[in-house]
Design an enzyme around this catalytic site. Sequence first.
Site, PDB file in Angstrom:
ATOM      1  N   ASP A 131       2.482  -0.789  12.064  1.00  0.00           N
ATOM      2  CA  ASP A 131       1.151  -1.257  11.665  1.00  0.00           C
ATOM      3  C   ASP A 131       0.874  -2.686  12.142  1.00  0.00           C
ATOM      4  O   ASP A 131      -0.237  -3.193  11.967  1.00  0.00           O
ATOM      5  CB  ASP A 131       0.994  -1.171  10.142  1.00  0.00           C
ATOM      6  CG  ASP A 131       0.965   0.283   9.676  1.00  0.00           C
ATOM      7  OD1 ASP A 131       0.589   1.155  10.470  1.00  0.00           O
ATOM      8  OD2 ASP A 131       1.335   0.550   8.516  1.00  0.00           O
ATOM      9  N   ARG A 133      -7.537  13.035  12.948  1.00  0.00           N
ATOM     10  CA  ARG A 133      -6.118  12.672  13.123  1.00  0.00           C
ATOM     11  C   ARG A 133      -5.229  13.910  12.995  1.00  0.00           C
ATOM     12  O   ARG A 133      -5.569  14.851  12.274  1.00  0.00           O
ATOM     13  CB  ARG A 133      -5.736  11.596  12.098  1.00  0.00           C
ATOM     14  CG  ARG A 133      -6.496  10.294  12.356  1.00  0.00           C
ATOM     15  CD  ARG A 133      -6.184   9.235  11.348  1.00  0.00           C
ATOM     16  NE  ARG A 133      -4.810   8.802  11.413  1.00  0.00           N
ATOM     17  CZ  ARG A 133      -4.247   7.959  10.546  1.00  0.00           C
ATOM     18  NH1 ARG A 133      -4.953   7.480   9.547  1.00  0.00           N
ATOM     19  NH2 ARG A 133      -2.993   7.600  10.686  1.00  0.00           N
ATOM     20  N   LYS A 162       0.838  -1.209   0.000  1.00  0.00           N
ATOM     21  CA  LYS A 162       0.000   0.000   0.000  1.00  0.00           C
ATOM     22  C   LYS A 162       0.870   1.255   0.000  1.00  0.00           C
ATOM     23  O   LYS A 162       0.626   2.195  -0.776  1.00  0.00           O
ATOM     24  CB  LYS A 162      -0.906  -0.049   1.239  1.00  0.00           C
ATOM     25  CG  LYS A 162      -1.832   1.114   1.422  1.00  0.00           C
ATOM     26  CD  LYS A 162      -2.979   0.729   2.335  1.00  0.00           C
ATOM     27  CE  LYS A 162      -2.646   0.813   3.819  1.00  0.00           C
ATOM     28  NZ  LYS A 162      -2.624   2.189   4.338  1.00  0.00           N
TER      29      LYS A 162
HETATM   30  C1  S3P Z   1       2.706   4.924   6.230  1.00  0.00           C
HETATM   31  C2  S3P Z   1       3.388   5.243   7.365  1.00  0.00           C
HETATM   32  C3  S3P Z   1       2.956   4.861   8.710  1.00  0.00           C
HETATM   33  C4  S3P Z   1       1.902   3.764   8.697  1.00  0.00           C
HETATM   34  C5  S3P Z   1       0.859   3.978   7.654  1.00  0.00           C
HETATM   35  C6  S3P Z   1       1.474   4.114   6.262  1.00  0.00           C
HETATM   36  C7  S3P Z   1       3.237   5.398   4.943  1.00  0.00           C
HETATM   37  O1  S3P Z   1       2.429   6.000   9.349  1.00  0.00           O
HETATM   38  O2  S3P Z   1       1.283   3.634   9.959  1.00  0.00           O
HETATM   39  O3  S3P Z   1      -0.042   2.888   7.641  1.00  0.00           O
HETATM   40  O4  S3P Z   1       2.846   4.875   3.889  1.00  0.00           O
HETATM   41  O5  S3P Z   1       4.066   6.321   4.970  1.00  0.00           O
HETATM   42  P1  S3P Z   1       3.432   7.039  10.077  1.00  0.00           P
HETATM   43  O6  S3P Z   1       4.546   7.275   9.163  1.00  0.00           O
HETATM   44  O7  S3P Z   1       2.647   8.288  10.332  1.00  0.00           O
HETATM   45  O8  S3P Z   1       3.832   6.330  11.344  1.00  0.00           O
END
Ligand code: S3P
Length: 434
Positions: free
Chosen positions: A321, A129, A29
Amino acid sequence: MIDAPAPPGARVVQPARRLRGQLRVPGDKSITHRGLLLGAQANGRTRLRNPGLGADTRASAALVRALGAEVSIDDDELRITGLGLHGLREPADVLDCANSGTTMRLASGLLAGRRLHAVLTGDASLRSRPMDRIVRPLRALGARIDGRANGAYAPLAIAPSTLHGAELDIPVASAQVKSAIILAALRAGGPTVLRQPAPSRDHTERILRAQGAELHTNGGEIRCEPAADLQALDLDVPGDISSAAFWIAAAVLHPNAEITIRNVGLNPLRTGLLDALQSMGADIQTHIDTTEPEPSGTVIARSSDLRAINAGGHLIPRLIDEASLLALLATRAPGESRIADAAELRVKESDRLHTTERALSALGLELEAQPDGFIIAGGARAGGGTVDAAGDHRIAMLAAVAAVSGTGPVTIRGARAVDVSYPTFWDDLARLAE
Ligand code: S3P
């Protein structure tokens, strides 16, 4: 096995007799989001093979289209016709990021400091958020960006401006914050240096380097030079380790299980759960097949006897995650486990310290949420019960893993939340569970 009768929007998941099989999970993702947003400002056509196509990445695809880039989607390829670094067009309407924090935060960096006006919004979860974490550093680069409560929450409004370089300390180890800053810094008048408290996933840096951008990483410090333009890319997206993690956990927890996952991303900044499991004594094998542009390979996970764990520090961003799954895994290990330094879980799609405690307690497991983690009493197996996904895809899948590897049926309310990251989750569960 999955039984049919369940209240509307809910699913009942039964304990499996056996968990066995091989699978590939949908494309990563995080990498898919970046391929879309970075492809939109490249010169020429970017191709992403095996993209992850859930509701989150579809929000990024719609956003990029609204900025004038052409996007075509079929099952195993995404094509994006880029408009060049300075070619994105002013969107005609509000940009809806749905449930996706990555879309909103990275798009804010993508759009800041251009000659355009844009408004970004999202669903109720995303609008609650924190956005000040990107609004402040983007303002420090000269961006005009605002939102509710002086930029603390979306909707966010971005106005035309020009950017200059800056030296920035970011207080959280967040790849989303880091990426938002880098995306803006590419179009600044001078170099930008940013310092992060701990390393976070580096997909943005890897893709940008492959596009020809100049980014230098030195410990916790990243120096980003302004770019003239960015090249289009052909990218094979590996399977999402954060989706594979559910099957790895299910296999380890189940007494009669072996699951093989092929072509899964093994970027070392994403494999914290595998390291944690190894230190808990789990029976897991990994083989790396490719290292560029992202490490990927095979993971084989089998039924295991687990030891308790104390997890914290720099490990946490590498499994951010998967922290709820680690809490579930620790409920099986005899003795007390602790997870600390994970206050970031409070500001995910749900307050995951709270929703994880609630979900697992509903299945008879003993754990207590702390301000920044969990204390877990181990040596137990999940029983049956009812879990509310609380609108959080990862809580819905956590409950399903507890159920297939547990001792009683679990009703999962709001089970459709899985569509955010893993729309084929229930099909894969049905194939693996006997
Ligand atoms: C992500 C970074 C993470 C993760 C999110 C996806 C990304 O968040 O929890 O599901 O794609 O950069 P944070 O970087 O805010 O911790």
